[in-house]
Design a protein around this motif. Structure first.
Motif, short mmCIF file in Angstrom:
data_model
loop_
_atom_site.label_atom_id
_atom_site.label_comp_id
_atom_site.label_asym_id
_atom_site.label_seq_id
_atom_site.Cartn_x
_atom_site.Cartn_y
_atom_site.Cartn_z
N ILE A 50 1.15 -8.59 -0.29
CA ILE A 50 2.40 -7.85 -0.48
C ILE A 50 3.60 -8.78 -0.28
N ILE A 51 3.43 -9.78 0.56
CA ILE A 51 4.50 -10.75 0.81
C ILE A 51 4.38 -11.95 -0.12
N THR A 52 3.20 -12.54 -0.19
CA THR A 52 3.03 -13.76 -0.97
C THR A 52 3.26 -13.52 -2.47
N ASN A 53 2.94 -12.34 -2.95
CA ASN A 53 3.12 -12.02 -4.37
C ASN A 53 4.38 -11.20 -4.63
N LYS A 54 5.21 -11.04 -3.59
CA LYS A 54 6.47 -10.30 -3.68
C LYS A 54 6.30 -8.87 -4.19
N VAL A 55 5.19 -8.25 -3.82
CA VAL A 55 4.93 -6.86 -4.20
C VAL A 55 5.97 -5.94 -3.59
N TYR A 56 6.52 -6.33 -2.45
CA TYR A 56 7.53 -5.50 -1.79
C TYR A 56 8.71 -5.20 -2.71
N GLU A 57 9.00 -6.09 -3.66
CA GLU A 57 10.12 -5.87 -4.58
C GLU A 57 9.90 -4.62 -5.43
#
Length: 110
Positions: A50-57
């Motif tokens: 979720i962080i490394t692939n910027k899923v949070y965006e």
């Protein structure tokens, strides 16, 4: 909506999200709740993609993207690296997948 916002803020500010599972095995139910926010979200939180692939965006609403505290330059790795999910349980034998997927500690009563 509350869970989505809690996840976004916890990642942005590097906070922990804690859930008390008590003595019941709610591992599966917890995963289902996260997956209602976004399919596969629980797995991406557990493996930290979720962080490394910027899923949070993807979790940000259009309105939130316009708010200063959620602008892209505000998402600094020093904060996001501190993001943690903490599960507390007093189950005698926690779910095996939970044990394999997370750092687990047994706390004995005095």
């Amino acid at each position: 909506e509350n869970l989505r916002y809690m996840i976004v803020r916890a990642i942005r500010f590097g906070n922990a999200m804690a859930f008390d599972l008590m003595d019941m095995d709610h591992w599966t139910k917890l995963g289902l709740a996260f997956d209602k926010v976004q399919k596969g979200l629980w797995a991406r939180i557990i493996d930290r993609s979720i962080i490394t692939n910027k899923v949070y965006e993807e979790l940000l609403t259009d309105e939130e993207k316009e708010i200063e505290e959620f602008k892209s330059y505000q998402w600094v790795s020093q904060n996001m690296d501190k993001f943690r999910v903490v599960l507390v349980t007093n189950a005698a034998i926690p779910d095996e997948f939970m044990i394999q997927s997370m750092n687990t500690f047994r706390v004995k009563e005095l």
